[in-house]
Design an enzyme around this catalytic site. Structure first.
Site, PDB file in Angstrom:
ATOM      1  N   TRP A  99      54.240  52.229  86.441  1.00 45.39           N
ATOM      2  CA  TRP A  99      53.191  52.413  85.255  1.00 45.39           C
ATOM      3  C   TRP A  99      51.931  51.873  85.891  1.00 45.39           C
ATOM      4  O   TRP A  99      51.107  52.588  85.037  1.00 45.39           O
ATOM      5  CB  TRP A  99      53.869  51.011  84.631  1.00 45.39           C
ATOM      6  CG  TRP A  99      55.673  51.831  84.160  1.00 45.39           C
ATOM      7  CD1 TRP A  99      56.265  50.767  84.605  1.00 45.39           C
ATOM      8  CD2 TRP A  99      55.697  52.554  83.654  1.00 45.39           C
ATOM      9  NE1 TRP A  99      58.175  51.363  83.792  1.00 45.39           N
ATOM     10  CE2 TRP A  99      56.941  52.564  83.437  1.00 45.39           C
ATOM     11  CE3 TRP A  99      55.178  53.737  82.168  1.00 45.39           C
ATOM     12  CZ2 TRP A  99      57.820  52.800  82.574  1.00 45.39           C
ATOM     13  CZ3 TRP A  99      55.991  54.229  81.956  1.00 45.39           C
ATOM     14  CH2 TRP A  99      56.945  53.808  81.641  1.00 45.39           C
ATOM     15  N   ASP A 165      49.501  44.214  81.881  1.00 44.98           N
ATOM     16  CA  ASP A 165      50.866  45.129  81.080  1.00 44.98           C
ATOM     17  C   ASP A 165      51.474  43.562  81.497  1.00 44.98           C
ATOM     18  O   ASP A 165      52.076  44.278  83.024  1.00 44.98           O
ATOM     19  CB  ASP A 165      50.571  46.432  82.198  1.00 44.98           C
ATOM     20  CG  ASP A 165      52.241  47.004  81.486  1.00 44.98           C
ATOM     21  OD1 ASP A 165      52.907  46.274  80.753  1.00 44.98           O
ATOM     22  OD2 ASP A 165      52.650  48.223  81.661  1.00 44.98           O
ATOM     23  N   LYS A 189      61.784  45.331  76.858  1.00 41.13           N
ATOM     24  CA  LYS A 189      62.164  45.160  78.306  1.00 41.13           C
ATOM     25  C   LYS A 189      62.743  43.606  78.000  1.00 41.13           C
ATOM     26  O   LYS A 189      63.798  43.240  78.371  1.00 41.13           O
ATOM     27  CB  LYS A 189      61.533  45.276  79.285  1.00 41.13           C
ATOM     28  CG  LYS A 189      60.798  46.462  79.261  1.00 41.13           C
ATOM     29  CD  LYS A 189      61.158  47.949  79.995  1.00 41.13           C
ATOM     30  CE  LYS A 189      60.877  48.419  79.886  1.00 41.13           C
ATOM     31  NZ  LYS A 189      59.245  49.273  80.637  1.00 41.13           N
TER      32      LYS A 189
END
Ligand SMILES: *Cc1c(COP(=O)(O)O)cnc(C)c1O
Length: 356
Positions: A99, A165, A189
């Site tokens: 990511w 993030d 998540k």
């Protein structure tokens, strides 16, 4: 029967969040309309929205001077919006996995993105001991690496704007929000279902926007000024976020979540470390509390598929590792219980006893 869910994302949600959402989908608080049918500008939803923002601020202890946004587009759109809005010339990215790599690639479209990376060892550790340059627009980190299974367990001190993030570890531990200029992530998540993205942005960061033409929807100022209502926000996912926040608060907030998450992770990592069949894939000090990655030792490698089938027969689902790591990944987000983890540990022990 309810399964033991270890999916990496979208992932397990708490019982109250699922049950209350199911009711509201049929009839919101007895008003004769579904949550999916009410106006996002009507009084019912505005009250829900305001409560969601207030709960998020309370549970995460977000200080004054920050705005909370709930937007569409996923964390992946933030990868682009961040450099589009804030990258004047040069930004610094900590490349700790899939990511974060995607994030710095977007930055490279708009300026210089320099990185420190742990790619040399397939991202099995968090780089340390490097210097963050002073002459950069911002420093971007990914606090939990969902795919590789590493996590930054502290809030960094740094002189330049810090952007994180936190898609996969938001609400998993207390965070010193004041150390960050921006925190963002996809909800799916640990915070809710897919479809909504949270952004916590320090208002003073908006003074540092690059002087370039930016589409209205991609400007942070648009969403701050319109309190996430410039266009129709994801109404149903926001409702589920509110239910999740209520549930986290009722259990004692992020401090309590952190204790439970540590207990769950310790249980599973211990089972891995005690085993002669399974082995962890990352440096111990950087192990994630949220995504626990492990593989079969070399001589048992051909039993991987068998173990996934066996675990599934014990109602443990979602443990197949990401293709870039292989093996297994058990995600132990807030709504995963210690009983779920125990069921997986029992399955591992039984499988090892039968096959080793
Ligand atoms: C899942 C994930 C993303 C991508 O989120 P989308 O909402 O699907 O764009 C980004 N960063 C991290 C750390 C993730 O776990």
């Amino acid at each position: 029967m309810r399964k033991h869910i270890f999916n990496a994302g979208p992932c397990v949600l708490s019982d109250p969040a699922r049950e209350n959402t199911a009711k509201a989908v049929l009839d919101l608080d007895g008003i004769g309309q579904s949550i999916m049918e009410v106006s996002h500008r009507g009084k019912e939803f505005i009250a829900i929205f305001d409560e969601t923002v207030a709960l998020f601020k309370e549970v995460l202890d977000i200080p004054e001077g920050y705005s909370v946004l709930f937007l569409g587009g996923g964390a992946s759109l933030q990868f682009a919006m961040i450099p589009y809005n804030f990258l004047h010339t040069k930004a610094f990215y900590l490349d700790t996995g899939t990511w974060s790599t995607k994030a710095y690639k977007e930055a490279q479209l708009y300026g210089e993105a320099i990185i420190v990376s742990s790619k040399d060892k397939n991202y099995s550790y968090i780089p340390k001991g490097y210097k963050v340059p002073d002459d950069i627009d911002y420093f971007h980190i990914t606090t939990n690496n969902t795919i590789k299974g590493t996590e930054i367990h502290v809030d960094y001190d740094c002189k330049v704007p810090l952007i994180a993030d936190m898609s996969s570890d938001i609400l998993s531990r207390p965070v010193d929000v004041a150390k960050y200029d921006m925190i963002y992530g996809g909800a799916q998540k640990n915070l809710g279902p897919a479809g909504v993205t949270f952004v916590i942005i320090k208002n003073s960061l908006l003074d540092k926007v690059v002087d370039r033409i930016i589409p209205t929807m991609l400007k942070y100022s648009t969403h701050v000024e319109n309190e996430s209502m410039f266009n129709t926000p994801p109404v149903l996912p926001i409702f589920v976020v509110r239910e999740t926040l209520k549930w986290v608060k009722s259990l004692g907030g992020v401090t309590e979540m952190y204790k439970l998450n540590k207990a769950k992770a310790e249980l599973l990592y211990k089972a891995i470390d005690d085993s002669n069949m399974f082995v962890g894939t990352v440096e111990k000090e950087d192990r994630s509390l949220m995504n626990i990655c492990f593989v079969m030792k070399e001589k048992y490698a051909e039993l991987e598929g068998e173990f996934i089938k066996f675990a599934s027969s014990k109602n443990c689902v979602g443990i197949k590792g990401h293709r870039s790591v292989g093996g297994f990944r058990a995600s132990t987000y807030n709504a995963t219980s210690i009983e779920d983890v125990q069921a997986l540990v029992d399955a591992m022990k039984e499988f090892e006893a039968n096959n080793a």
